[in-house]
Design an enzyme around this catalytic site. Structure first.
Site, PDB file in Angstrom:
ATOM      1  N   ASP A 143      -6.317 -39.246  18.317  1.00 28.07           N
ATOM      2  CA  ASP A 143      -6.954 -38.914  17.037  1.00 28.07           C
ATOM      3  C   ASP A 143      -8.452 -39.114  17.193  1.00 28.07           C
ATOM      4  O   ASP A 143      -8.929 -40.249  17.341  1.00 28.07           O
ATOM      5  CB  ASP A 143      -6.408 -39.795  15.919  1.00 28.07           C
ATOM      6  CG  ASP A 143      -4.979 -39.429  15.540  1.00 28.07           C
ATOM      7  OD1 ASP A 143      -4.424 -38.501  16.148  1.00 28.07           O
ATOM      8  OD2 ASP A 143      -4.431 -40.077  14.623  1.00 28.07           O
ATOM      9  N   HIS A 187      -6.505 -32.371  12.457  1.00 25.05           N
ATOM     10  CA  HIS A 187      -6.405 -33.688  11.820  1.00 25.05           C
ATOM     11  C   HIS A 187      -7.043 -33.651  10.434  1.00 25.05           C
ATOM     12  O   HIS A 187      -7.368 -34.701   9.874  1.00 25.05           O
ATOM     13  CB  HIS A 187      -7.097 -34.734  12.695  1.00 25.05           C
ATOM     14  CG  HIS A 187      -6.689 -36.149  12.416  1.00 25.05           C
ATOM     15  ND1 HIS A 187      -5.417 -36.520  12.024  1.00 25.05           N
ATOM     16  CD2 HIS A 187      -7.405 -37.319  12.479  1.00 25.05           C
ATOM     17  CE1 HIS A 187      -5.366 -37.831  11.866  1.00 25.05           C
ATOM     18  NE2 HIS A 187      -6.549 -38.339  12.129  1.00 25.05           N
ATOM     19  N   HIS A 231      -6.611 -43.879  20.121  1.00 32.04           N
ATOM     20  CA  HIS A 231      -7.911 -43.429  19.624  1.00 32.04           C
ATOM     21  C   HIS A 231      -8.887 -43.399  20.798  1.00 32.04           C
ATOM     22  O   HIS A 231      -9.106 -44.437  21.448  1.00 32.04           O
ATOM     23  CB  HIS A 231      -8.408 -44.347  18.512  1.00 32.04           C
ATOM     24  CG  HIS A 231      -7.645 -44.178  17.234  1.00 32.04           C
ATOM     25  ND1 HIS A 231      -6.433 -44.795  17.015  1.00 32.04           N
ATOM     26  CD2 HIS A 231      -7.908 -43.430  16.134  1.00 32.04           C
ATOM     27  CE1 HIS A 231      -5.981 -44.449  15.813  1.00 32.04           C
ATOM     28  NE2 HIS A 231      -6.845 -43.620  15.262  1.00 32.04           N
TER      29      HIS A 231
END
Length: 252
Positions: free
Chosen positions: A72, A123, A220
């Site tokens: 992400d 996203h 991440h």
């Protein structure tokens, strides 16, 4: 006449309260409880409907040693490029769920993702709580990210991940109608706070101890810890016989 009017107003108020309550109850926060001995986690019963709407959190074959690397990525802080370097070294495909900000401010980095064989996925544009949105607003948020990507010549793969894992069944159905698969995860850890990064050893141990067949791994790429340990992680997974799959396999 007044009594009848009061009854009508009262009935409308009750119906409105029930609607709000129903809407609030329809909001979910995704999580996947870790299992012992590398067993595959099972979706909570109250969220089992995700599979009805092209939602995924695990690979299909429980016997296949495959891992799906997903990241992400909302911004760049020097670590995203390091993550890409490591993925290239291992020839490992990944999926990057990006925001509007990353495309606009780090266009060449996002283009590099595409050029090196990774999927750039949706996203949302602004990282809002999508479970509170109407279908129209939900669609507009995904379309906004698509339009930004198109303006910069970047193809968006039809995979969507809800910001912070917040979603509703209506969200999943809407994404499905738009041609998107919603991708959750079966393995993640607290790596997102740059001011509270876990130690390298503890992060590696947690991830390796909980690896399982078909894991969709959420990391991440802004995490300094992830950038430092990814090479060792990929090497260990390869030594254990895992291959790195592409999200397109989930929808076959």
């Amino acid at each position: 006449m007044k009594k009848s009017l009061l009854k009508i107003i009262s009935a409308v108020a009750v119906l409105s309260a029930l609607t709000v309550s129903s809407s609030a109850a329809a909001s979910y926060g995704w999580y996947c409880m870790r299992q012992k001995d590398h067993a595959r986690p099972v979706c909570e019963p109250n969220m089992a409907f995700i599979e009805e709407h092209n939602g995924h959190y695990l690979g299909k074959n429980p016997d296949e040693k495959v891992l799906y690397l997903t990241f992400d990525a909302g911004y760049e802080n020097g670590n995203v490029a390091k993550i890409l370097d490591t993925l290239k070294k291992h020839d490992a495909p990944a999926a990057f769920f990006v925001l509007d900000h990353l495309i606009k401010n780090n266009t060449e980095l996002v283009k590099r993702m595409v050029d090196e064989g990774h999927l750039v996925c949706n996203h949302t544009s602004r990282h809002k709580d999508m479970s509170k949105m109407s279908d129209a607003d939900f669609e507009a948020e995904l379309r906004s990210l698509e339009n930004t990507a198109a303006d910069y010549g970047i193809p968006i793969a039809k995979f969507y991940r809800p910001p912070e894992g917040r979603f509703s069944e209506e969200n999943l159905a809407c994404a499905d109608r738009m041609g998107y698969a919603t991708v959750f995860w079966s393995l993640a850890y607290a790596d997102w706070d740059n001011s509270k990064q876990p130690s390298h050893d503890s992060a590696k141990k947690l991830l390796l101890d909980n690896t399982h067949n078909g894991a969709i791994i959420l990391l991440h790429p802004t995490s300094a810890t992830n950038a430092a340990i990814l090479d060792e992680l990929l090497t260990e997974w390869e030594n254990e016989g895992y291959r790195f799959g592409e999200l397109t396999e989930l929808c076959k």
